[in-house]
Design a protein around this motif. Structure first.
Motif, short mmCIF file in Angstrom:
data_model
loop_
_atom_site.label_atom_id
_atom_site.label_comp_id
_atom_site.label_asym_id
_atom_site.label_seq_id
_atom_site.Cartn_x
_atom_site.Cartn_y
_atom_site.Cartn_z
N THR A 70 -83.99 14.85 2.33
CA THR A 70 -84.33 14.84 0.91
C THR A 70 -83.09 15.04 0.06
N PHE A 71 -82.30 16.02 0.44
CA PHE A 71 -81.09 16.34 -0.31
C PHE A 71 -80.13 15.15 -0.31
N PHE A 72 -79.94 14.53 0.85
CA PHE A 72 -79.03 13.39 0.96
C PHE A 72 -79.52 12.22 0.10
N GLY A 73 -80.80 11.90 0.19
CA GLY A 73 -81.35 10.79 -0.59
C GLY A 73 -81.23 11.02 -2.09
N GLN A 74 -81.59 12.21 -2.52
CA GLN A 74 -81.51 12.52 -3.95
C GLN A 74 -80.05 12.55 -4.42
N MET A 75 -79.18 13.08 -3.59
CA MET A 75 -77.77 13.16 -3.96
C MET A 75 -77.18 11.77 -4.15
N SER A 76 -77.46 10.85 -3.24
CA SER A 76 -76.92 9.49 -3.38
C SER A 76 -77.48 8.82 -4.63
N ASP A 106 -74.63 17.55 7.12
CA ASP A 106 -73.55 17.54 8.11
C ASP A 106 -72.33 16.83 7.51
N GLU A 107 -71.22 16.91 8.20
CA GLU A 107 -69.96 16.38 7.66
C GLU A 107 -70.00 14.87 7.45
N GLU A 108 -70.73 14.15 8.30
CA GLU A 108 -70.82 12.70 8.15
C GLU A 108 -71.56 12.34 6.87
N GLN A 109 -72.64 13.04 6.57
CA GLN A 109 -73.39 12.79 5.33
C GLN A 109 -72.53 13.11 4.11
N LYS A 110 -71.78 14.22 4.19
CA LYS A 110 -70.90 14.57 3.08
C LYS A 110 -69.82 13.51 2.87
N LEU A 111 -69.28 13.00 3.97
CA LEU A 111 -68.27 11.95 3.89
C LEU A 111 -68.85 10.70 3.22
N MET A 112 -70.05 10.32 3.61
CA MET A 112 -70.67 9.13 3.01
C MET A 112 -70.88 9.32 1.51
N LEU A 113 -71.30 10.52 1.10
CA LEU A 113 -71.49 10.77 -0.33
C LEU A 113 -70.15 10.83 -1.07
N ARG A 114 -69.12 11.34 -0.42
CA ARG A 114 -67.80 11.34 -1.06
C ARG A 114 -67.29 9.91 -1.24
N GLN A 115 -67.59 9.05 -0.28
CA GLN A 115 -67.16 7.66 -0.38
C GLN A 115 -67.94 6.90 -1.44
N LEU A 116 -69.15 7.35 -1.72
CA LEU A 116 -69.99 6.69 -2.72
C LEU A 116 -69.48 6.91 -4.13
N SER A 117 -68.87 8.06 -4.39
CA SER A 117 -68.46 8.41 -5.76
C SER A 117 -66.94 8.50 -5.85
N PRO A 118 -66.43 8.36 -7.08
CA PRO A 118 -64.97 8.40 -7.25
C PRO A 118 -64.41 9.81 -7.09
N ASP A 119 -63.11 9.88 -6.84
CA ASP A 119 -62.46 11.19 -6.77
C ASP A 119 -62.11 11.67 -8.18
N GLU A 120 -61.38 12.77 -8.28
CA GLU A 120 -61.04 13.37 -9.57
C GLU A 120 -60.37 12.38 -10.52
N GLU A 131 -66.10 -2.17 3.71
CA GLU A 131 -65.59 -2.47 5.05
C GLU A 131 -65.88 -1.31 6.00
N ASN A 132 -65.67 -0.09 5.52
CA ASN A 132 -65.94 1.10 6.33
C ASN A 132 -67.43 1.17 6.68
N LEU A 133 -68.29 0.92 5.69
CA LEU A 133 -69.73 0.97 5.95
C LEU A 133 -70.16 -0.14 6.90
N LYS A 134 -69.59 -1.35 6.71
CA LYS A 134 -69.94 -2.44 7.61
C LYS A 134 -69.54 -2.11 9.04
N GLU A 135 -68.36 -1.54 9.21
CA GLU A 135 -67.88 -1.19 10.56
C GLU A 135 -68.78 -0.12 11.17
N ARG A 136 -69.15 0.88 10.38
CA ARG A 136 -70.03 1.94 10.89
C ARG A 136 -71.40 1.38 11.24
#
Length: 150
Positions: A70-76, A106-120, A131-136
């Motif tokens: 739930t948290f992952f889905g809502q966060m994305s 878990d760390e993989e979910q956090k990584l996916m959410l970090r990749q979804l949004s821009p950095d500072e 490309e990263n998502l396609k490879e995964r």
């Protein structure tokens, strides 16, 4: 959100008018809305309406998994909406990292959410991410297909 891009009001899309409202710039709104969304969905999806101390160990594990999903889905969804409402990248990053502290992701979910949004600085390369998502995705489907081979 989809309806805001569909309907027009006085020749302008509703989305253009909604963007001007100050509530979308308030981090207090986004925090409260996110927590409300997670709580509401979790309440709907939870098969056990018992308090934590009354649950069996199996029910606790299941409840934790429901909470993570739930948290992952809502966060994305929220991160995507925050970008659509053109919030500053620093605010989006602060929101994301603050919610990670409360999550059991878990760390993989956090990584996916970090990749979804821009950095500072607002930097991210969509082509690199896709490309990263396609490879995964390829590696996932290869591992699944190997598990079905007799």
């Amino acid at each position: 959100m989809i309806l805001a891009f569909t309907y027009q009001w006085e020749g302008r899309f509703v989305y253009q008018e909604i963007l001007t409202l100050p509530i979308w710039r308030s981090m207090r709104f986004w925090n409260a809305a996110f927590l409300h969304a997670v709580h509401s969905e979790r309440k709907l999806r939870s098969p056990h309406n018992k308090c934590f101390s009354e649950q069996t160990p199996e029910q606790r594990v299941e409840a934790a998994e429901i909470h993570r999903n739930t948290f992952f889905g809502q966060m994305s969804s929220f991160l995507t909406n925050m970008m659509a409402f053109q919030l500053p990248p620093g605010d989006i990053t602060e929101f994301r990292e603050k919610m990670f502290i409360m999550s059991e992701l878990d760390e993989e979910q956090k990584l996916m959410l970090r990749q979804l949004s821009p950095d500072e600085e607002g930097e991210f390369s969509l082509s690199d991410k896709f490309e990263n998502l396609k490879e995964r995705g390829r590696s996932f489907f290869q591992s699944v297909s190997r598990s079905f081979v007799c």
